[in-house]
Scaffold this active site. Structure first.
Site: not given
Length: 312
Positions: A103, A181, A237
């Site tokens: 991110h 993660n 994901d």
């Protein structure tokens, strides 16, 4: 052996060449990807939109709402409509190296009711899941408010203490996003976010990325032994590379490289950035390499995620 399907995937950032976090998305692209997901035995997904400047996130949510409204309004497209709403991952996550993951750190912010309200309003009732870091939500105010709106709140990209996790559970926290993660490669040996969440696994649903890369199979097997079966959720994901093989692919404002082994890396190769795997390939990993039985996989890949978004 054929996978049992249908699957429900609570974390999909893109698929089959389409980046769900792109600024320009068309109905035709979404219909094409909906068909690909259906072909892969996926019944429902949550469109996962990750951290970006707040105005950018609102713009992307609004565009997706326009497309989903079109799908809702056209019966001829219903077989391609696997999109059950949104998973908003960020921007209320940890800005600390490792925990922030892929991110953009500059867009991370503390949780606040004003920003959360703007995201919820933009989505017109379609947010089903939101991931935040409990240490970014002072007093659990945003977690409690989102829960009151009927939105499942998950922790993730977080280094919350055990006390912070417990307080967040008291405020409505129900889930942890992709454990193992969204954290640094090196952690304190005993007191770390993985151990804390596993300690609370009777109180939280926990999602895992079972592609064999994000968590080595040996470690994943250990984690799965610690979590009650009712609380295990498998997510891909997935990014735009899912199902396409090696190459360079977009994820929001960055580029991800998928190597020959199918692992999706950030541009600087310091961490994974989403997954190129599909639900059938994760089913095969869990069944063939870890020996998980079909009935259990049906719970982990459909019934449990359905419960998290109220689609039992």
């Amino acid at each position: 052996m054929n996978p049992p399907g249908p699957f429900i995937d609570l974390q999909v950032n893109g698929y089959a060449g389409l980046d769900f976090n792109a600024d320009e998305i068309t109905l035709d692209e979404v219909v094409r990807v909906g068909q690909r997901l259906a072909d892969d035995a996926v019944e429902k997904v949550l469109v996962t939109l990750i951290t970006a400047p707040l105005e950018t996130m609102i713009r992307r949510i609004s565009r997706w709402c326009e497309i989903l409204d079109q799908l809702d309004g056209d019966a001829s497209l219903s077989r391609f409509h696997v999109f059950a709403g949104f998973h908003i991952e960020g921007p209320f996550i940890s800005p600390v190296d490792g925990y922030v993951g892929a991110h953009p750190r500059e867009a991370v912010r503390p949780a606040g009711l004003d920003a959360a309200g703007r995201l919820v309003d933009a989505a017109c009732g379609r947010i089903r899941l939101l991931t935040l870091a409990p240490e970014q939500d002072t007093g659990g105010v945003v977690t409690r408010w989102l829960t009151d709106q009927g939105i499942t709140v998950a922790a993730g990209h977080s280094d919350a203490s055990l006390d912070q996790l417990k307080a967040s559970i008291d405020s409505g926290l129900r889930m942890y996003t992709h454990l193992g993660n969204g954290c640094p490669a090196q952690l304190p040996r005993h007191d770390n976010i993985i151990q804390r969440v596993l300690h609370l696994s009777d109180q939280l649903a926990i999602s895992f990325i079972a592609d064999g890369h994000h968590i080595p199979c040996m470690s994943l097997a250990n984690y799965l032994r610690c979590v009650p079966s009712r609380n295990v959720i498998i997510v891909t994901d997935a990014i735009s590379a899912a199902g396409l093989g090696p190459g360079r692919y977009p994820l929001g404002d960055q580029t991800v490289e998928v190597d020959q082994d199918g692992a999706a890396w950030s541009a600087d190769r310091t961490h994974f950035a989403g997954s190129a795997a599909t639900m059938p390939s994760m089913y095969a990993t869990l069944h063939d390499r870890l020996g998980v039985e079909q009935q259990e996989l049906q719970h982990w890949m459909r019934a449990n995620p359905a419960r998290m978004i109220g689609d039992e």
